[in-house]
Scaffold this motif. Structure first.
Motif, PDB file in Angstrom:
ATOM      1  N   LYS A 211      -6.452 -10.604  -3.614  1.00 28.40           N
ATOM      2  CA  LYS A 211      -5.610  -9.637  -4.752  1.00 28.40           C
ATOM      3  C   LYS A 211      -4.616  -8.596  -3.637  1.00 28.40           C
ATOM      4  O   LYS A 211      -3.663  -8.468  -3.669  1.00 28.40           O
ATOM      5  N   ARG A 212      -5.487  -7.747  -2.992  1.00 30.39           N
ATOM      6  CA  ARG A 212      -4.986  -6.907  -1.965  1.00 30.39           C
ATOM      7  C   ARG A 212      -3.875  -7.569  -1.079  1.00 30.39           C
ATOM      8  O   ARG A 212      -2.796  -6.806  -1.167  1.00 30.39           O
ATOM      9  N   ALA A 213      -4.495  -8.681  -0.491  1.00 28.82           N
ATOM     10  CA  ALA A 213      -3.122  -9.052   0.560  1.00 28.82           C
ATOM     11  C   ALA A 213      -1.794  -9.682  -0.391  1.00 28.82           C
ATOM     12  O   ALA A 213      -0.781  -9.272   0.117  1.00 28.82           O
ATOM     13  N   LYS A 214      -2.250 -10.068  -1.357  1.00 32.10           N
ATOM     14  CA  LYS A 214      -1.112 -10.480  -2.443  1.00 32.10           C
ATOM     15  C   LYS A 214      -0.228  -9.256  -2.882  1.00 32.10           C
ATOM     16  O   LYS A 214       1.023  -9.241  -2.787  1.00 32.10           O
ATOM     17  N   ALA A 215      -0.952  -8.180  -2.920  1.00 33.29           N
ATOM     18  CA  ALA A 215      -0.389  -7.242  -3.403  1.00 33.29           C
ATOM     19  C   ALA A 215       0.440  -6.455  -2.188  1.00 33.29           C
ATOM     20  O   ALA A 215       1.619  -5.905  -2.344  1.00 33.29           O
ATOM     21  N   LYS A 216      -0.015  -6.771  -1.028  1.00 34.65           N
ATOM     22  CA  LYS A 216       0.837  -6.002   0.160  1.00 34.65           C
ATOM     23  C   LYS A 216       2.016  -6.698   0.380  1.00 34.65           C
ATOM     24  O   LYS A 216       2.747  -6.223   0.689  1.00 34.65           O
ATOM     25  N   LYS A 217       1.838  -8.010   0.287  1.00 37.13           N
ATOM     26  CA  LYS A 217       2.916  -9.159   0.325  1.00 37.13           C
ATOM     27  C   LYS A 217       3.966  -8.790  -0.629  1.00 37.13           C
ATOM     28  O   LYS A 217       5.319  -8.492  -0.345  1.00 37.13           O
ATOM     29  N   ASN A 218       3.672  -8.419  -1.840  1.00 39.65           N
ATOM     30  CA  ASN A 218       4.554  -8.121  -2.811  1.00 39.65           C
ATOM     31  C   ASN A 218       5.058  -6.762  -2.537  1.00 39.65           C
ATOM     32  O   ASN A 218       6.303  -6.432  -3.097  1.00 39.65           O
ATOM     33  N   LYS A 219       4.741  -5.844  -2.077  1.00 38.32           N
ATOM     34  CA  LYS A 219       5.087  -4.511  -1.765  1.00 38.32           C
ATOM     35  C   LYS A 219       6.266  -4.619  -0.696  1.00 38.32           C
ATOM     36  O   LYS A 219       7.143  -3.845  -0.647  1.00 38.32           O
TER      37      LYS A 219
END
Length: 179
Positions: A169-177
């Motif tokens: 989730k964090r990695a996905k959130a980072k990517k989306n950021k």
């Protein structure tokens, strides 16, 4: 003359009784009276017994002494035989009592051996039961330990999954950021 008459026909026993005529009866009566007078005179005048000669008396005493000696010998022999039989009986009874004691000892020894064997068998059985109980306990403990391990592994797996999800989730959130 004499005639024979059968009597007691009812009992069927035959008895012969001479029938005597009167002439014969008179002849028989005369000698009987003489014998009766002789019988009555005899007790009054007792004739002295004749003295036996010395040789016969000595022979008789010797014979009597020999008989007494033989009787004494027989008594002694019989008493000795009785004593021997009594001693033999005592010996036999002693032997029998010894045999009985030996038998009793053997029986007691056999009983003790049987008891020892029974005790040994009982101990073995008890030990075998104890071993089975211990094995069962160990098996239960192993099974518990396995369950615990399985549960721990499952818990750890679930934690690892959770952590991996959060990371993803964090990695996905980072990517989306970044985008």
């Amino acid at each position: 003359m004499a005639k024979e008459v059968l009597t007691n026909e009812v009992d069927q026993e035959v008895e012969v009784a001479p029938v005597i005529s009167t002439d014969e009866n008179e002849q028989i009566d005369a000698p009987v009276s003489e014998t009766e007078s002789a019988v009555t005179d005899a007790p009054e005048s007792k004739p002295k017994p004749k003295r036996a000669p010395r040789k016969t008396v000595e022979k008789e005493t010797v014979v009597v002494e020999e008989q007494e000696k033989t009787e004494e010998v027989e008594e002694i022999v019989s008493s000795e035989i009785e004593e021997e039989t009594v001693e033999e009986d005592k010996e036999e009874s002693k032997k029998k009592s010894k045999k009985m004691k030996e038998k009793e000892k053997k029986q007691l020894a056999e009983k003790k051996e049987k008891l020892k064997k029974k005790k040994a068998v009982a101990k073995r059985k008890e030990k075998a039961k104890d071993k089975k109980k211990e094995k069962a306990k160990k098996a239960k403990l192993k099974a518990k330990a396995k369950k615990k391990d399985k549960a721990k592994k499952a818990k750890d797996k679930a934690k690892a999954k959770k952590i991996a999800k959060k990371k993803a989730k964090r990695a996905k959130a980072k990517k989306n950021k970044k985008k």
